[in-house]
Design an enzyme around this catalytic site. Sequence first.
Site, PDB file in Angstrom:
ATOM      1  CE  LYS A 112     -11.229  24.830  34.141  1.00 57.03           C
ATOM      2  NZ  LYS A 112     -11.318  23.685  35.036  1.00 57.03           N
ATOM      3  CE  LYS A 193      -4.339  24.839  31.481  1.00 53.10           C
ATOM      4  NZ  LYS A 193      -4.298  23.637  32.247  1.00 53.10           N
ATOM      5  CE  LYS A 196      -6.906  16.125  32.805  1.00 47.20           C
ATOM      6  NZ  LYS A 196      -7.200  17.265  33.698  1.00 47.20           N
TER       7      LYS A 196
HETATM    8  N1  AQP Z   1      -0.457  22.431  29.298  1.00 52.89           N
HETATM    9  C1  AQP Z   1       0.145  22.077  30.416  1.00 52.89           C
HETATM   10  N2  AQP Z   1       1.483  22.146  30.537  1.00 52.89           N
HETATM   11  C2  AQP Z   1       2.103  21.758  31.684  1.00 52.89           C
HETATM   12  N3  AQP Z   1       1.429  21.299  32.757  1.00 52.89           N
HETATM   13  C3  AQP Z   1       0.088  21.199  32.673  1.00 52.89           C
HETATM   14  N4  AQP Z   1      -0.850  20.775  33.540  1.00 52.89           N
HETATM   15  C4  AQP Z   1      -2.076  20.883  32.965  1.00 52.89           C
HETATM   16  N5  AQP Z   1      -1.959  21.371  31.734  1.00 52.89           N
HETATM   17  C5  AQP Z   1      -0.623  21.583  31.511  1.00 52.89           C
HETATM   18  C6  AQP Z   1      -0.575  20.276  34.886  1.00 52.89           C
HETATM   19  O1  AQP Z   1      -1.206  19.014  35.018  1.00 52.89           O
HETATM   20  C7  AQP Z   1      -1.701  18.870  36.341  1.00 52.89           C
HETATM   21  C8  AQP Z   1      -3.162  18.504  36.302  1.00 52.89           C
HETATM   22  O2  AQP Z   1      -3.904  19.614  35.819  1.00 52.89           O
HETATM   23  P1  AQP Z   1      -5.432  19.572  35.403  1.00 52.89           P
HETATM   24  O3  AQP Z   1      -6.048  18.294  35.782  1.00 52.89           O
HETATM   25  O4  AQP Z   1      -6.093  20.839  35.822  1.00 52.89           O
HETATM   26  O5  AQP Z   1      -5.219  19.550  33.811  1.00 52.89           O
HETATM   27  P2  AQP Z   1      -5.907  20.318  32.628  1.00 52.89           P
HETATM   28  O6  AQP Z   1      -5.516  19.560  31.409  1.00 52.89           O
HETATM   29  O7  AQP Z   1      -5.610  21.750  32.691  1.00 52.89           O
HETATM   30  O8  AQP Z   1      -7.438  20.012  32.917  1.00 52.89           O
HETATM   31  P3  AQP Z   1      -8.726  20.760  32.457  1.00 52.89           P
HETATM   32  O9  AQP Z   1      -9.881  19.948  32.933  1.00 52.89           O
HETATM   33  O10 AQP Z   1      -8.656  21.074  31.010  1.00 52.89           O
HETATM   34  O11 AQP Z   1      -8.623  22.052  33.263  1.00 52.89           O
HETATM   35  P4  AQP Z   1      -8.510  23.525  32.745  1.00 52.89           P
HETATM   36  O12 AQP Z   1      -9.770  23.741  31.974  1.00 52.89           O
HETATM   37  O13 AQP Z   1      -8.421  24.263  34.034  1.00 52.89           O
HETATM   38  O14 AQP Z   1      -7.289  23.680  31.895  1.00 52.89           O
HETATM   39  C9  AQP Z   1      -1.410  20.193  37.056  1.00 52.89           C
HETATM   40  O15 AQP Z   1      -0.216  20.075  37.803  1.00 52.89           O
HETATM   41  C10 AQP Z   1      -1.216  21.169  35.932  1.00 52.89           C
HETATM   42  O16 AQP Z   1      -0.364  22.231  36.285  1.00 52.89           O
END
Ligand code: AQP
Length: 327
Positions: A112, A193, A196
Site C-alpha cells: 500500500k 487479489k 476495493k
Molecule cells: N480478494 C479477496 N478474497 C477473499 N477475501 C478477501 N477479503 C478482501 N479481499 C478479499 C476479505 O474481506 C474482508 C474485508 O477486507 P477489506 O475491507 O480490507 O477488503 P479489501 O477489498 O481488501 O479493501 P481495500 O480497501 O481494497 O484494502 P486493501 O487495499 O488492503 O486490499 C477481510 O476479511 C479480507 O480478508
Amino acid sequence: MKARVLSGVQPSGQLHLGNYLGALKNWAEIQSDYESIFCIVDLHAITVYQDPQELTSKIRETAALFIAAGIDPKESSIVVQSSVSGHAELAWMLTCVTPLGWLNRMTQFKAKAEKQATVGAGLLQYPVLMAADILVYQAKIVPVGEDQSQHLELARDIAQRFNSMYGATFIMPETRLPAVGARIMGLDDPTTKMSKSATGANHAIALLDEPGVIRKKIARATTDSEPAVDPENMGPGVANLLTIAHACDPSVTKSVVAGMRYGDFKKLVAEAVISRLKPIQQKYREITADAGYIDSVLVEGQQRVLPIAEDTIKKVKTAMGLYVARR
Ligand code: AQP
C-alpha cells in the site's frame, strides 16, 4: 458460554465478491454458533484518504450489505469501529508494546505504501489497530480472507508479548479461513487479489453490480491463450473464475466445466454469480428503503458491545499501571 467471533470490513469502496466469498458468507454461516461481532472498520479506512461525504455514506451502505448478505442484527452485533472508543484506546497501548521491526515486515503495508505519495503513520499502525479490534473484545475466532493471515499472526504475537510483559490479559485469537474463496483474484489481473482500492474498471465484481455489468466484466476477464478449460492445466485466470463459480454454486466443479470453450465457461460463471447475488441485492433494496433502520441497528450494536470493550480497557489499564478512576 459461546466463544466470541470478531471480524470487519473497511468502508473504503464498493464491497466486492472477494469480500463476500472471503468474509461475509462465512460470517453468516457461523454467526449462530458464536457470540458474533462484525465491524465496519472506518478507522482502518482512513489510513488512506477518504472523501468525508463518501465515507459517511459507505459506512451505512456497508452495514446494509452485511445484513443483506445474511448477518442477522438480532443475533450478531453490527458495530462501527469509531463508535466504540476502546478500539483506538487499546491500539495506542498495544502500539507501545509492539516493536517497529514487526510492523516493517508487513507485506500489505509495503504494497500500500508504494501506491501513496505520502505515507501516513496510520498505514504502518494498521495491523496494531486490527489487533486492538480483536483483543478489545477478547475474540477467540477471527474469520477473514487469506490476505489477513499475516496481520492475524501479528495480533497473536502482540497479545503474547503483552501477556508476558504485564501478565495474562488477552486470550489468543485464531484465524478462520473459508474452505473456498479465501483468496479471490482480480478479474483483470489474476495475480493480484480482488480489492476495493484497485482502480481498474474490470477488476472487481461489486455486490451491487447489475446482471448486465456482471456478464460484461466476466466476459472480459483475463484467461489465457487456450481455447477451452483443461482442468489439469488451468491458468490463474481460469482457476480464479472456477473458484468464484464454485463458491457461488457448489454444483459447478472441475468435471462440469472440463472441455468447455471459454465463452461458454464464462457465461456459466456469470450466471452462478448473478444467482448468488440476486437475493442479496433484493434484500439490500428492502433494507435501504427504511431510512432509519441502519442507524437503529448500529446504535443497538454499539450498546451491546460497549461494556465488553470497557471491561478490557480497564483490565489493560490496571495491568499497565495506568490511572483507573475509583467510583
Ligand atoms: N480478494 C479477496 N478474497 C477473499 N477475501 C478477501 N477479503 C478482501 N479481499 C478479499 C476479505 O474481506 C474482508 C474485508 O477486507 P477489506 O475491507 O480490507 O477488503 P479489501 O477489498 O481488501 O479493501 P481495500 O480497501 O481494497 O484494502 P486493501 O487495499 O488492503 O486490499 C477481510 O476479511 C479480507 O480478508
